[in-house]
Design a protein around this motif. Structure first.
Motif, PDB file in Angstrom:
ATOM      1  N   VAL A 183       1.359  37.233 -37.422  1.00 53.08           N
ATOM      2  CA  VAL A 183       2.490  37.972 -37.990  1.00 53.08           C
ATOM      3  C   VAL A 183       3.800  37.352 -37.510  1.00 53.08           C
ATOM      4  O   VAL A 183       4.732  37.142 -38.282  1.00 53.08           O
ATOM      5  CB  VAL A 183       2.417  39.470 -37.614  1.00 53.08           C
ATOM      6  CG1 VAL A 183       3.635  40.213 -38.146  1.00 53.08           C
ATOM      7  CG2 VAL A 183       1.142  40.089 -38.169  1.00 53.08           C
TER       8      VAL A 183
ATOM      9  N   LYS B 223       4.363  34.367 -36.474  1.00 58.22           N
ATOM     10  CA  LYS B 223       4.609  33.030 -37.022  1.00 58.22           C
ATOM     11  C   LYS B 223       5.316  33.152 -38.374  1.00 58.22           C
ATOM     12  O   LYS B 223       6.317  32.474 -38.641  1.00 58.22           O
ATOM     13  CB  LYS B 223       3.274  32.293 -37.190  1.00 58.22           C
ATOM     14  CG  LYS B 223       3.442  30.894 -37.743  1.00 58.22           C
ATOM     15  CD  LYS B 223       2.114  30.264 -38.072  1.00 58.22           C
ATOM     16  CE  LYS B 223       2.329  29.165 -39.108  1.00 58.22           C
ATOM     17  NZ  LYS B 223       1.074  28.618 -39.589  1.00 58.22           N
ATOM     18  N   TYR B 224       4.790  34.039 -39.193  1.00 61.28           N
ATOM     19  CA  TYR B 224       5.387  34.155 -40.528  1.00 61.28           C
ATOM     20  C   TYR B 224       6.736  34.864 -40.500  1.00 61.28           C
ATOM     21  O   TYR B 224       7.599  34.603 -41.312  1.00 61.28           O
ATOM     22  CB  TYR B 224       4.392  34.818 -41.490  1.00 61.28           C
ATOM     23  CG  TYR B 224       3.426  33.779 -42.010  1.00 61.28           C
ATOM     24  CD1 TYR B 224       3.801  32.952 -43.063  1.00 61.28           C
ATOM     25  CD2 TYR B 224       2.194  33.569 -41.412  1.00 61.28           C
ATOM     26  CE1 TYR B 224       2.951  31.955 -43.520  1.00 61.28           C
ATOM     27  CE2 TYR B 224       1.338  32.570 -41.858  1.00 61.28           C
ATOM     28  CZ  TYR B 224       1.727  31.764 -42.917  1.00 61.28           C
ATOM     29  OH  TYR B 224       0.905  30.776 -43.364  1.00 61.28           O
ATOM     30  N   GLU B 225       6.901  35.772 -39.519  1.00 55.44           N
ATOM     31  CA  GLU B 225       8.198  36.443 -39.383  1.00 55.44           C
ATOM     32  C   GLU B 225       9.255  35.420 -38.928  1.00 55.44           C
ATOM     33  O   GLU B 225      10.378  35.400 -39.431  1.00 55.44           O
ATOM     34  CB  GLU B 225       8.075  37.589 -38.367  1.00 55.44           C
ATOM     35  CG  GLU B 225       9.337  38.419 -38.223  1.00 55.44           C
ATOM     36  CD  GLU B 225       9.699  39.210 -39.473  1.00 55.44           C
ATOM     37  OE1 GLU B 225       8.841  39.400 -40.341  1.00 55.44           O
ATOM     38  OE2 GLU B 225      10.885  39.606 -39.565  1.00 55.44           O
TER      39      GLU B 225
ATOM     40  N   LYS C  21       9.209  32.307 -39.505  1.00 55.45           N
ATOM     41  CA  LYS C  21       9.510  31.449 -40.652  1.00 55.45           C
ATOM     42  C   LYS C  21      10.638  32.058 -41.490  1.00 55.45           C
ATOM     43  O   LYS C  21      11.567  31.377 -41.900  1.00 55.45           O
ATOM     44  CB  LYS C  21       8.255  31.352 -41.529  1.00 55.45           C
ATOM     45  CG  LYS C  21       7.698  29.940 -41.635  1.00 55.45           C
ATOM     46  CD  LYS C  21       6.534  29.946 -42.581  1.00 55.45           C
ATOM     47  CE  LYS C  21       5.390  29.226 -41.969  1.00 55.45           C
ATOM     48  NZ  LYS C  21       5.092  27.937 -42.081  1.00 55.45           N
ATOM     49  N   LEU C  22      10.519  33.363 -41.711  1.00 57.85           N
ATOM     50  CA  LEU C  22      11.529  34.042 -42.535  1.00 57.85           C
ATOM     51  C   LEU C  22      12.903  33.970 -41.886  1.00 57.85           C
ATOM     52  O   LEU C  22      13.902  33.723 -42.539  1.00 57.85           O
ATOM     53  CB  LEU C  22      11.153  35.510 -42.730  1.00 57.85           C
ATOM     54  CG  LEU C  22       9.988  35.795 -43.653  1.00 57.85           C
ATOM     55  CD1 LEU C  22       9.804  37.294 -43.789  1.00 57.85           C
ATOM     56  CD2 LEU C  22      10.236  35.164 -45.025  1.00 57.85           C
TER      57      LEU C  22
ATOM     58  N   ARG D 162      14.449  30.739 -42.121  1.00 58.84           N
ATOM     59  CA  ARG D 162      14.898  30.424 -43.478  1.00 58.84           C
ATOM     60  C   ARG D 162      16.111  31.243 -43.891  1.00 58.84           C
ATOM     61  O   ARG D 162      16.684  30.997 -44.936  1.00 58.84           O
ATOM     62  CB  ARG D 162      13.758  30.689 -44.471  1.00 58.84           C
ATOM     63  CG  ARG D 162      12.753  29.560 -44.452  1.00 58.84           C
ATOM     64  CD  ARG D 162      11.564  29.854 -45.323  1.00 58.84           C
ATOM     65  NE  ARG D 162      10.571  28.803 -45.125  1.00 58.84           N
ATOM     66  CZ  ARG D 162       9.321  28.882 -45.522  1.00 58.84           C
ATOM     67  NH1 ARG D 162       8.910  29.960 -46.151  1.00 58.84           N
ATOM     68  NH2 ARG D 162       8.497  27.893 -45.314  1.00 58.84           N
TER      69      ARG D 162
ATOM     70  N   TRP E  20      19.778  32.380 -44.113  1.00 59.40           N
ATOM     71  CA  TRP E  20      21.057  31.690 -43.957  1.00 59.40           C
ATOM     72  C   TRP E  20      21.911  32.331 -42.899  1.00 59.40           C
ATOM     73  O   TRP E  20      22.674  31.673 -42.199  1.00 59.40           O
ATOM     74  CB  TRP E  20      21.801  31.635 -45.298  1.00 59.40           C
ATOM     75  CG  TRP E  20      21.256  30.520 -46.113  1.00 59.40           C
ATOM     76  CD1 TRP E  20      20.448  30.617 -47.192  1.00 59.40           C
ATOM     77  CD2 TRP E  20      21.438  29.126 -45.856  1.00 59.40           C
ATOM     78  NE1 TRP E  20      20.105  29.369 -47.637  1.00 59.40           N
ATOM     79  CE2 TRP E  20      20.712  28.420 -46.834  1.00 59.40           C
ATOM     80  CE3 TRP E  20      22.133  28.391 -44.893  1.00 59.40           C
ATOM     81  CZ2 TRP E  20      20.658  27.034 -46.885  1.00 59.40           C
ATOM     82  CZ3 TRP E  20      22.086  27.007 -44.943  1.00 59.40           C
ATOM     83  CH2 TRP E  20      21.360  26.350 -45.929  1.00 59.40           C
TER      84      TRP E  20
ATOM     85  N   LYS F  91       5.933  41.301 -35.663  1.00 59.58           N
ATOM     86  CA  LYS F  91       7.238  41.192 -36.322  1.00 59.58           C
ATOM     87  C   LYS F  91       8.338  41.006 -35.269  1.00 59.58           C
ATOM     88  O   LYS F  91       9.206  40.138 -35.399  1.00 59.58           O
ATOM     89  CB  LYS F  91       7.526  42.469 -37.122  1.00 59.58           C
ATOM     90  CG  LYS F  91       6.701  42.574 -38.395  1.00 59.58           C
ATOM     91  CD  LYS F  91       7.372  41.796 -39.486  1.00 59.58           C
ATOM     92  CE  LYS F  91       6.589  41.881 -40.794  1.00 59.58           C
ATOM     93  NZ  LYS F  91       7.194  41.087 -41.856  1.00 59.58           N
TER      94      LYS F  91
END
Lengths: 287, 1095
Positions: free
Chosen positions: B10, B12-14, B16-17, B20, B22, B111
């Motif tokens: 979780v 890792k993907y959080e 990433k967001l 990304r 700005w 998260k």
């Protein structure tokens, strides 16, 4: 039970066998609520759900482990790429072997025709592609129960057929596919079993054939003039009207037709659906 | 599948967001940019004065970098962290993750960890960046440990707390905007208002919390640091656990899950408990301090001895010491039980008498009551040995300093906060000043009931210390190393107290004129020798010059055989006591400087010399390296006043009634008497005009003026006793000191009297002097009753008030010879006798303040006017009238001599002071109405909203005249003071921000007979011209008489200073109102005085 006291579902008693199960019903019938209960997103006020021997109240983790779910609304994504979304879903379902997971993800993307879009951000995909990504994530971990809620809404006919076929294929395996829809055409012959829901209750449960049988002898073809057409429309649920020069050929569903010359014809699923709805809701009777 | 791998997924993907987003990217870029700029400016190019505090203590590089980063990220984290809950709700695709078999805890923690992780990466990047700059920076070591420690202490708890708080608030309020507003409000409130209050309890970033790390002893407040950071770490975890418990997804199991609510509750409890303990230990310290003082009060008059000789031997242990103090002296009173005081952290093991017999004793905290077993008559010999051991309790130090003062953070350059440490006792460093009572001393420590405890006696000391291996001890006297690894010190002079230091010291020495000068620095801290490479030959003479000029300046001799500059850890701190200007940073023969003098940019010697070089080459002066180095070294030396070494360690003036007796003498001796001294010493005599103008720049009352007003209301003892007037303490004492000796100076002559003071002092070196006795002696010498003035200190001062007219200077030229005559009119228009100090500065530099023509004090009895006539060969440059203790505001009036009248012929004036008859203020035909008069009034303030009220708030409510900032003038009429304003003894005016004309000031003039009158307004442009230099700066007046109103305008740009006419008007027999409105295009309107002259 909603906070305002409305009951979304009542007296649901279903036993769903393996294979494709179609859940048909008009909008607001409670299909999605039932689906959300089945995938443990909602807790039923009362009653039991048992999936492959697991009690939904007590063993959510186990059930979540064997579940694939495609929600009705599936449009807005966080900023993930297509393959990332799938990979994330796969990993959360316990696919820890990186190499194997990559293969599975790629195969799945290939399967749903998204391999070329794998590097695109999921948010940028078209509606159909998003649906396909949705089904891909639901299937990625080989679930035993696949629950798809209104998957064909908003799809073009071609996409819809592809979708239907995909689900049929899956349902060949020893899995349960629960497909909820308000479109009768989605309940294909692949459905071994189906239920008809209305106002939070199941009004029919059985095979599509059984449902058809119930409507046998209840579908009529009548030839009427333009003026009569309006009268007929008020008396009986009209399924189709075909113009024949000055007259019209009308198909209606009714136990019997009085006052008109009617010809009985063999029912299809849509006729059966209308027949049930009519019976259930008495929408078209004048009593 | 386990807990951690799910969290990992979780997160890792959080992450990433977040990477990304700005928002995060811009924030990260800005943070790195800001930090790079800071590091380049401060660390690499050393372009700011605070650079030295960063370079001298290398650990301050990560400290500064992480402080800046945390400052920014604690706000950004609120936006980003609270976002995931919102995002989950908003995105319809999130549900497909909710139906996966991970638990709520795994999801929420994943998260949060995903967010924290990205911030941590940013922290790491910042640290790598700062290591890089640290590496590039010349001569700056890298404190690797500090990077890790500050990361753990600042970043981790801050992030966990603020992220936890954000997600929790989001969960509770379920509204992103509301969450942001509340949290940003909280951040602003804690950061801008609460700051260091409540002992930094609300400072979650640790922005104000003392976190300076010494390179010698590391942190000195580990307990507080860990408690403070743990409070936030555990509160953050409590919030996170609560969020898990409240998370809106059905848990994996149907069993009621008590784990997270319980964990949250426990964490919250832990956090609260730690906070309670943290605050409690501080309030406990405060209570203990009050308790120690009460015990001192209890025994302050108990019989005590005068210890003539001490032989102390001490063995240092890792965190404690064992010691034995042999004392010989005489009983000051007849008694059998005598009082001694020893730090309450030290336990007395045994007390033995002269023949080795064990003496019984009682201990009450710091007090030891030794029972000699038999009555000893006053003056009889006392001999005893006290064996004791333990660890110094530093809460016992500075019992006289109010709690609020102790709680104030020790901020350096407004960035770093250093802990305040009064004593050190670690394995590698030891420092005990007399304040710690590290050995038994006769009598008690600080008592707030009687100054009797203050009597200090000079004793002969012998010290033997066995330090821990590798440590070099320092104390007064020459150190002799013994065969057993111990050191002996035998100071050549009697001392009031002894100090002890031990550390890994290196030494540099130089003997000049039989005084040994030492620098005792810590290993690796010699950063200066190379910079002063050209000084080999001149060093002796620079030091000689320094010592001689200090001795000359204070007319006292340096009494000791050595003088050492001793480096001590960064956190060493001392307070100034009310009774002395000297503090513990100075010990006999020693100055302490904290680690490389990190707080003083002057000590960045390499940089200072480089700057000097640049200046020199730019100006084309072409100084040699040696000259430049001499200049820098001299500046450093002059940072240190030798005064305490010359005075405080040789003399002591004591009074049972007046705890500040010694300080009164200190102030008198420190007041500069020659112009050269004045230059060096302007800060010591803030009464000098330079300092006065500095204080008065914003039309604010100076400390002296406020002190004067307070002295007019309360008696001296009352003022000294009240903590609320602590900030004026030095003003009270300095003014009293000046006033006390002024009559004697007038009688005997300033120089002659001063010489008498020194003569009396010299007869009393290393002796306790009774204040009253000293005053009596000085009174006899000067034929002045100085002593009886002290009785007057028990009453408020009847303040005299003076009117000073502009000095008139005339130039007479006779047979090509120029002579200048200056006439000055001074009146004391009050009912109280007074004295003033008059200083006339000439245009020639050779003049000295010791010349009574230039600088003198004179008496002015009640209602007396004097014309002071003086004749000069050179044109006088400036006249300064210091009204001393008076009701005058400003208390010091300075007139630059600009206009000189040219006269022909021989002068007829004879130098002297002439008493004139008392002058009336107004004549029949001329009346001046000032803003201080009852005929002046201004429009009442309209009711204001809370915000304008707050903005318009002045902090100093006790005093009528407040300052203002030219960029934010007051929105209501506010009284301000400036010598350019009109006034008799109070030169004041009311000032308001320009506006629409709805605010008015009115001068009322009772017309005695109808006729034509000319109305003048007093203009003083010099002070508030800033912002008023716009065209349209025109005052609008209304002259109202007999129901008629006439408008009058005064263009301030064209007006000169002084009386400006508003025109001639016919007044009927009635009251005339002259109204000034605030309608003006300039920034402010000043209501001062009007003059009405009958035509």
């Amino acid at each position: 039970m909603f906070p305002n006291g409305n009951q979304a579902l009542k007296n649901i008693n279903l036993e769903i066998p393996t294979g494709m199960f179609g859940l048909l019903g008009p909008n607001g019938a409670g299909k999605s609520t039932l689906m959300r209960i089945l995938v443990a997103l909602l807790e039923p006020t009362s009653g039991d759900v048992n999936i492959f021997g697991y009690d939904l109240r007590k063993q959510r983790k186990e059930i979540r482990g064997i579940l694939g779910y495609l929600p009705q609304d599936f449009r807005f994504f966080a900023k993930y790429k297509t393959y990332e979304f799938l990979d994330y879903a796969a990993r959360l379902s316990g696919m820890n072997n990186g190499k194997q997971r990559k293969q599975t993800v790629d195969a799945m993307l290939e399967n749903v025709g998204l391999f070329d879009a794998r590097e695109r951000y999921a948010n940028k995909l078209s509606g159909g592609m998003k649906r396909r990504l949705g089904i891909a994530q639901a299937l990625i971990h080989n679930p035993k129960v696949i629950i798809v809620d209104e998957p064909t809404t908003g799809l073009d006919p071609e996409e819809r057929i592809r979708f239907r076929n995909l689900l049929s294929e899956i349902s060949e395996k020893e899995v349960i596919v629960i497909l909820s829809t308000h479109i009768v055409g989605d309940i294909s012959s692949a459905c071994k079993c189906m239920a008809l829901m209305n106002r939070g209750e199941v009004s029919f449960f059985g095979t599509p054939e059984e449902m058809l049988k119930k409507a046998e002898g209840k579908v009529w073809r009548i030839r009427v003039s333009g003026d009569e057409l309006h009268a007929i429309d008020k008396l009986y649920p009209v399924i189709s009207t075909i113009p024949l020069g000055v007259d019209w050929e009308v198909q209606v569903v009714a136990d019997e037709i009085r006052g008109y010359e009617a010809e009985s014809c063999s029912p299809n699923l849509e006729h059966a659906y209308v027949y049930y709805m009519e019976n259930d809701l008495n929408l078209w009777t004048n009593d | 599948m386990n807990f951690f791998s799910n969290i990992q997924i979780v997160s890792k993907y959080e992450s990433k967001l977040l990477l990304r987003s700005w928002f995060f990217r811009i924030f990260a870029f800005l943070s790195l940019f800001i930090i790079t700029v800071y590091d380049l400016v401060l660390v690499v190019f050393e372009s700011d004065s605070i650079s030295w505090s960063i370079k001298a203590l290398a650990s301050n590089i990560p400290y500064l970098n992480l402080l800046i980063l945390n400052e920014i990220q604690s706000i950004v984290a609120i936006f980003l962290a609270a976002d995931f809950l919102k995002r989950d709700k908003k995105l319809d695709t999130s549900e497909v993750f909710y139906v996966r078999p991970l638990s709520n805890a795994e999801y929420v923690i994943g998260k949060i960890w995903g967010n924290v992780r990205v911030f941590l990466i940013l922290n790491l990047v910042v640290m790598v960046l700062s290591v890089l700059f640290n590496f590039i920076a010349p001569n700056t070591p890298i404190d690797w440990m500090a990077y890790l420690i500050y990361f753990l202490l600042i970043s981790i708890p801050t992030l966990v707390y603020i992220i936890g708080l954000s997600v929790f608030s989001m969960q509770v309020f379920r509204n992103q905007a509301l969450t942001f507003i509340l949290l940003l409000g909280y951040v602003g409130f804690s950061h801008l208002y609460l700051t260091h209050k409540y002992h930094f309890l609300f400072d979650y970033i640790a922005y104000y919390f003392p976190l300076v790390k010494s390179s010698i002893v590391g942190f000195t407040n580990w307990g507080d640091i860990l408690a403070h950071r743990f409070i936030y770490l555990s509160a953050g975890l409590a919030f996170i656990f609560t969020t898990i418990a409240m998370f809106g997804r059905l848990p994996n199991s149907a069993r009621k899950n008590y784990l997270w609510p319980t964990a949250a509750f426990l964490m919250l409890l832990t956090s609260g408990f730690t906070a309670y303990k943290y605050m409690d230990s501080l309030s406990e310290k405060g209570k203990m301090r009050a308790f120690y003082t009460s015990i001192n009060n209890k025994y302050v008059h108990a019989p005590k001895a005068l210890i003539e000789t001490y032989a102390i031997s001490l063995e240092q242990k890792a965190a404690s010491f064992n010691a034995e103090a042999q004392m010989k002296g005489i009983a000051l009173q007849t008694a059998s039980v005598f009082t001694f005081c020893l730090n309450p952290g030290l336990q007395v093991r045994e007390i033995t008498g002269a023949t080795g017999e064990t003496l019984s004793f009682e201990r009450e905290e710091q007090i030891i009551l030794v029972d000699l077993g038999k009555e000893t008559a006053a003056g009889d010999t006392i001999s005893l040995t006290i064996k004791y051991a333990g660890k110094i309790l530093d809460a016992f130090c500075y019992l006289d300093i109010p709690h609020e003062e102790l709680q104030k953070p020790n901020r350096v350059n407004d960035i770093f906060t250093s802990d305040k440490q009064y004593a050190f006792q670690t394995g590698n460093f030891l420092l005990f000043t007399p304040e710690t009572y590290w050995y038994p001393r006769a009598g008690t420590a600080y008592s707030n009931e009687s100054p009797d405890w203050q009597q200090t006696y000079f004793s002969r000391y012998k010290l033997k210390i066995k330090p821990l291996p590798g440590l070099i001890p320092l104390s007064q006297g020459e150190a002799v190393e013994n065969a057993d690894g111990s050191y002996s010190f035998l100071p050549e002079y009697p001392l009031q107290a002894l100090s002890l230091i031990a550390g890994k010291y290196k030494q540099q020495s130089l003997t000049v004129d039989s005084v040994q000068y030492n620098i005792r620095y810590f290993e690796g801290h010699d950063y200066y020798t190379a910079a002063f490479d050209a000084l080999q030959d001149t060093l002796s003479s620079i030091i000689r010059d320094y010592k001689l000029s200090m001795e000359r300046k204070y007319k006292l001799d340096y009494p000791f055989s050595r003088l050492s500059l001793v480096e001590v850890p960064a956190q060493f701190f001392s307070y100034k006591h009310a009774w002395s200007k000297a503090d513990e940073t100075m010990q006999p023969e020693m100055f302490f400087i904290t680690e490389k003098a990190w707080t003083n940019p002057l000590f960045n010697v390499a940089k200072s010399i480089k700057n000097q070089k640049r200046r020199s080459s730019r100006s084309g002066v072409g100084e040699t390296d040696e000259e430049m180095q001499v200049a820098i070294l001299s500046r450093i030396l002059w940072e240190y006043s030798l005064f305490p070494q010359l005075y405080n360690f040789q003399f002591n003036v004591f009074s049972s009634d007046w705890p500040i007796a010694n300080k009164v003498i200190e102030y008198y001796l420190q007041n500069p008497q020659s112009d050269t001294d004045a230059d060096e010493n302007s800060s010591m005599s803030a009464m000098s005009s330079a300092a006065y103008i500095l204080n008065n720049e914003n039309n604010e009352m100076t400390g002296y003026e406020k002190a004067n007003l307070l002295m007019g209301k309360h008696h001296f003892k009352d003022l000294l006793a009240r903590d609320e007037y602590r900030e004026f303490m030095d003003f009270f004492i300095e003014s009293k000191s000046n006033w006390l000796f002024a009559p004697a100076e007038i009688n005997q002559g300033m120089i002659a009297f001063r010489d008498s003071v020194y003569a009396v002092l010299e007869r009393n070196t290393f002796r306790n002097m009774q204040f009253e006795h000293l005053l009596d002696t000085l009174g006899n010498i000067s034929r002045t009753d100085i002593l009886s003035q002290i009785a007057g200190w028990n009453q408020p001062v009847d303040l005299p008030a003076y009117t000073v007219s502009n000095p008139v200077v005339s130039q007479y030229t006779h047979r090509d010879k120029e002579v200048y005559v200056m006439k000055l009119l001074v009146s004391n228009h009050s009912d109280n006798d007074g004295m003033i100090q008059l200083t006339i500065r000439e245009n020639k530099p050779s003049a000295t303040r010791s010349d009574p023509k230039i600088n003198r004090k004179l008496r002015l009895s009640a209602h007396q006017t004097r014309q002071l006539v003086s004749v000069w060969d050179e044109a006088p440059k400036e006249v300064e009238i210091n009204t001393m203790i008076s009701g005058n505001i400003p208390a010091v009036i300075t007139y630059p001599i600009v206009d000189i009248n040219k006269e022909k012929g021989v002068i007829t004036d004879i130098e002297g002071d002439y008493i004139l008859p008392d002058r009336g203020w107004n004549t029949a035909d001329e009346m001046i109405i000032d803003n201080e008069d009852s005929l002046f009034s201004f429009s009442a303030p309209v009711i204001m909203g809370l915000l304008p009220k707050w903005l318009n708030k002045t902090n100093d409510k006790a005093f009528k005249y407040s300052g203002y900032s030219w960029w934010r003038p007051p929105i209501q009429w506010s009284a301000t003071t400036n010598q350019a304003y009109y006034g008799r003894n109070i030169r004041s005016a009311y000032l308001v921000k320009s506006g629409s004309g709805n605010k008015t000031a009115t001068w009322k003039y009772p017309v005695l007979s109808p006729g034509d009158y000319e109305v003048y307004y007093f203009v003083s442009k010099s002070n508030d011209s800033r912002g008023n230099n716009r065209s349209g700066d025109t005052y609008h007046f209304r002259i109202i008489n007999d129901m008629e109103t006439e408008d009058a305008y005064l263009n301030m740009q064209n007006a000169g200073n002084g009386w400006e006419s508003l025109g001639v008007y016919y007044f009927h027999s009635d009251t005339v109102g002259i109204v000034l409105t605030n309608e003006n295009k300039g920034r402010t309107v000043v209501a001062d005085a009007v003059k009405i002259v009958k035509k």
